[in-house]
Structure formats: C-alpha cells, structure tokens
Enzyme design. Structure first.
Site, short mmCIF file in Angstrom:
data_model
loop_
_atom_site.label_atom_id
_atom_site.label_comp_id
_atom_site.label_asym_id
_atom_site.label_seq_id
_atom_site.Cartn_x
_atom_site.Cartn_y
_atom_site.Cartn_z
N GLY A 164 -30.06 2.97 2.71
CA GLY A 164 -29.95 1.99 1.63
C GLY A 164 -29.68 0.63 2.23
N GLY B 38 -23.49 0.69 -0.87
CA GLY B 38 -22.40 1.62 -1.13
C GLY B 38 -22.30 2.75 -0.12
N LYS B 39 -23.03 2.63 0.99
CA LYS B 39 -23.08 3.71 1.98
C LYS B 39 -21.71 3.97 2.61
CE LYS B 39 -26.22 1.63 4.50
NZ LYS B 39 -26.27 0.36 3.76
N SER B 40 -21.05 2.90 3.07
CA SER B 40 -19.74 3.10 3.71
C SER B 40 -18.70 3.57 2.70
CB SER B 40 -19.26 1.80 4.38
OG SER B 40 -20.11 1.48 5.46
N GLU C 255 -23.28 4.96 10.36
CA GLU C 255 -24.08 4.21 11.32
C GLU C 255 -23.56 4.37 12.75
OE1 GLU C 255 -25.32 0.36 10.00
OE2 GLU C 255 -25.46 0.99 7.93
N1 LIG Z 1 -12.57 -2.95 0.67
C1 LIG Z 1 -13.39 -3.44 -0.28
N2 LIG Z 1 -12.89 -4.14 -1.33
C2 LIG Z 1 -13.71 -4.63 -2.30
N3 LIG Z 1 -15.03 -4.46 -2.32
C3 LIG Z 1 -15.59 -3.78 -1.30
C4 LIG Z 1 -14.80 -3.24 -0.23
N4 LIG Z 1 -15.63 -2.61 0.65
C5 LIG Z 1 -16.87 -2.75 0.14
N5 LIG Z 1 -16.85 -3.45 -1.02
C6 LIG Z 1 -18.01 -3.76 -1.89
O1 LIG Z 1 -18.59 -2.53 -2.30
C7 LIG Z 1 -20.01 -2.59 -2.24
C8 LIG Z 1 -20.54 -1.51 -1.31
O2 LIG Z 1 -20.12 -1.80 0.03
P1 LIG Z 1 -20.36 -0.81 1.23
O3 LIG Z 1 -19.99 0.56 0.80
O4 LIG Z 1 -19.67 -1.37 2.42
O5 LIG Z 1 -21.96 -0.91 1.40
P2 LIG Z 1 -22.89 -0.54 2.66
O6 LIG Z 1 -22.11 0.28 3.63
O7 LIG Z 1 -24.05 0.19 2.06
O8 LIG Z 1 -23.34 -1.84 3.26
C9 LIG Z 1 -20.37 -4.01 -1.80
O9 LIG Z 1 -20.62 -4.76 -2.95
C10 LIG Z 1 -19.10 -4.48 -1.11
O10 LIG Z 1 -18.97 -5.87 -1.23
MG LIG Z 2 -21.70 0.10 5.65
#
Ligand SMILES: Nc1ncnc2c1ncn2[C@@H]1O[C@H](COP(=O)(O)OP(=O)(O)O)[C@@H](O)[C@H]1O
Ligand SMILES: [Mg+2]
Length: 289
Positions: free
Chosen positions: A36, A41-43, A169
């Site tokens: 994605g 939202g992957k992490s 990743e």
């Molecule tokens: N600790 C956090 N606090 C607030 N928002 C978060 C946090 N971590 C991620 N986000 C938000 O949640 C959404 C998904 O992030 P993330 O899961 O990191 O995506 P990906 O790993 O796919 O790049 C994004 O909009 C990000 O800004």
């Molecule tokens: Mg990520």
C-alpha cells in the site's frame, strides 16, 4: 494464526481512522504480504497484530484481533512475548542499547524469556550464520551498517522462535544479497509452521514468495488474493502501489494482441518469459505487416 474481524482504529491525535473496518486471516505456514502507499496504515496494522496498537499508543479501537486464538484486547503485551515477534520499520529503534555485541543483542530477548544458557548458545549461532552476521558477532550493534542492523533486528526476533512473525519493511536498507538471506529465512520459518505477515515494498521477491497479498488503501483493505490476482490488478497504481515491470510490459503487449489471451498477466520473470516466448513463436503474431 492471525484473525482480524471488523477492526477499526483511530490514533489519539488522529482526525480520521488509520484503519477502517478491516478483516482478514493468516494461517500457519502462510506468508501474507501487505502492500500500500505511504500512510495507508501498514505500520499501524503491524502494531495491531503485534499488540503495540492500541496497548502502547492509546487511541480508540473497535472490532476483534485474535492471535493464536487469544483476543489481543484482553492480553497484556507481556503475554505475547515469544509468541508474536515484530520486526520494526526502523531497525535502529529495535536495538536494545543494553548490550555490547551483536551476539549479546541476539541473546537479549532469550535472557528475558528465561531460556537456559546451553539452549541460548545452541539457538544463537545458527541465526548468526543464516543471516550472514557470524563475522560481526563480536562487534557493537552500533558499528554495523544499516543493512546489518536490519538483519540483526530480524535475528533478535527469529531467535525467540515466535509462532507469529510480523515484519514491517524489513529489507528497506538491504542489498540484493541481504534481501535473499531474509527471504530464505522467511521460507524456513513458513516450513516450520510460522504465520508470517510481511509488509514490503519490493514487489519482485514478494510476488514469488507470498502466498497472499493484501492491499491497504487509506486504512481499508481493497484487495486480498494471490500475488497473480492482486499484483496484476489494473487498479494497483490507483491504490498507490507501483506495478511490476513484467506486468506493465505484458499489459502493453496485450493491448496490441501480443500477449496470449488465456494467460493471466505475469507477476514474475518466469511467467513473463513463458508468455512472451509463446507469442514470439506464434506464426500470426500481431506485429507482422
Ligand atoms: N503515532 C501516530 N499518531 C497519530 N497518527 C499516526 C501515528 N502513526 C501513524 N499515524 C497516521 O496513521 C496513518 C497510517 O500511518 P502508517 O500506519 O504509518 O502508514 P504506512 O506504514 O502505510 O505508511 C497515517 O495517516 C499517519 O499519519
Ligand atoms: Mg510504515
């Protein structure tokens, strides 16, 4: 075994859900890849399955997540140690800072699990060897290259022999050789019955290694199928994922009648070579005038 049902999650500071109403299952001996775009939202999903979200992050969650039949909402993180292993996106965050050598760093988790010393020794050497870290076993974790730190982060989880392994990743800083070591290790895990959830952006290896691919787009699962089904889907780019070169080449060829109609678009080099070989040998191929 991972089972997620009707799960949504919003971070404490989030204005919209990071995950909305997702559902999927991954069984033992299965390697499920998650792809994605950035921010999809992957992490967050990796955190959910390994229990850090929402236990450590806070935020609001709905729905159910079960790992090996246990509901994570009712399971303290300490109850998952040794059962679910999470390899984080940035390996630097995973190094304990409490140990002076690579070997000790890999031993760290086992010490916390109370594994007897003989068994620790027996487990650590094969992991060092499999991940190509035997030559740096006595160095400080901080002296390693980014790629080696990534391998160390993977090794320190592998050694605990979790039944569910989540990797966010894990090959971002690895060269081709390091990447091959990681995928080999994942193949061995699968054979041993481990459930693997792998977030990965390098599609080529993933297309060959994954049993299933999930696509996350703005917090929703928009596709869930075999690599052939999902990675050759024409909406892939819309979902923020770059298609494989093999698929793109075959799609262009297909538009000119140069791809065998009964063959699905390829997601591996072998499948591409087979399809193009077939058209090349065909007497009335479309490029003759
Ligand atoms: N600790 C956090 N606090 C607030 N928002 C978060 C946090 N971590 C991620 N986000 C938000 O949640 C959404 C998904 O992030 P993330 O899961 O990191 O995506 P990906 O790993 O796919 O790049 C994004 O909009 C990000 O800004
Ligand atoms: Mg990520």
């Amino acid at each position: 075994m991972i089972e997620v049902k009707g799960f949504s999650f919003t971070y404490p500071t989030g204005s919209r859900p990071a995950l909305c109403d997702i559902g999927f299952e991954v069984g033992p001996r299965e390697l499920c890849a998650v792809v994605g775009g950035s921010g999809a939202g992957k992490s967050t999903l990796a955190g959910v399955v390994s229990g850090t979200v929402p236990h450590l992050t806070g935020g609001t969650a709905q729905g159910a997540v079960q790992v090996n039949g246990r509901d994570l909402a009712d399971t303290p993180l300490s109850g998952l140690v040794g059962e679910v292993g999470l390899v984080m996106q940035n390996p630097f965050n995973q190094i304990s800072g409490a140990r002076f050598s690579v070997r000790e760093e890999i031993a760290f988790g086992l010490e916390n699990l109370g594994v007897p010393r003989d068994e620790m020794v027996a487990r650590i050497d094969p992991v060092l060897h499999d991940l190509g870290l035997a030559g740096v076993a006595d160095r400080s974790p901080y002296e390693l290259s980014g790629g080696q730190q990534q391998l160390l982060a993977i090794g320190s989880i592998l050694v605990m022999r979790p039944t569910v392994m989540v990797l966010d990743e894990p090959t971002s800083q690895l060269d081709a050789a390091g990447n091959a070591l990681v995928f080999e290790a994942l193949g061995t895990l699968k054979e041993k019955g481990v459930t693997v959830l792998l977030i990965e952006h390098r599609m080529e290896r993933l297309a060959r290694a994954a049993d299933r691919v999930l696509v996350l787009d703005r917090g929703s699962i928009v596709a869930n199928g075999t690599p052939e089904e999902v990675l050759a889907d024409e909406r892939l780019e819309q979902w923020g994922v770059a298609p494989l070169r093999y698929t793109m080449a075959a799609r262009r060829a297909a538009a000119r009648g140069l791809w065998p109609a009964r063959r699905p678009l390829p997601v591996t080099l072998d499948a591409a070579a087979a399809g193009f070989g077939e058209t090349a040998g065909h007497p009335d191929r479309g490029d003759r005038r």
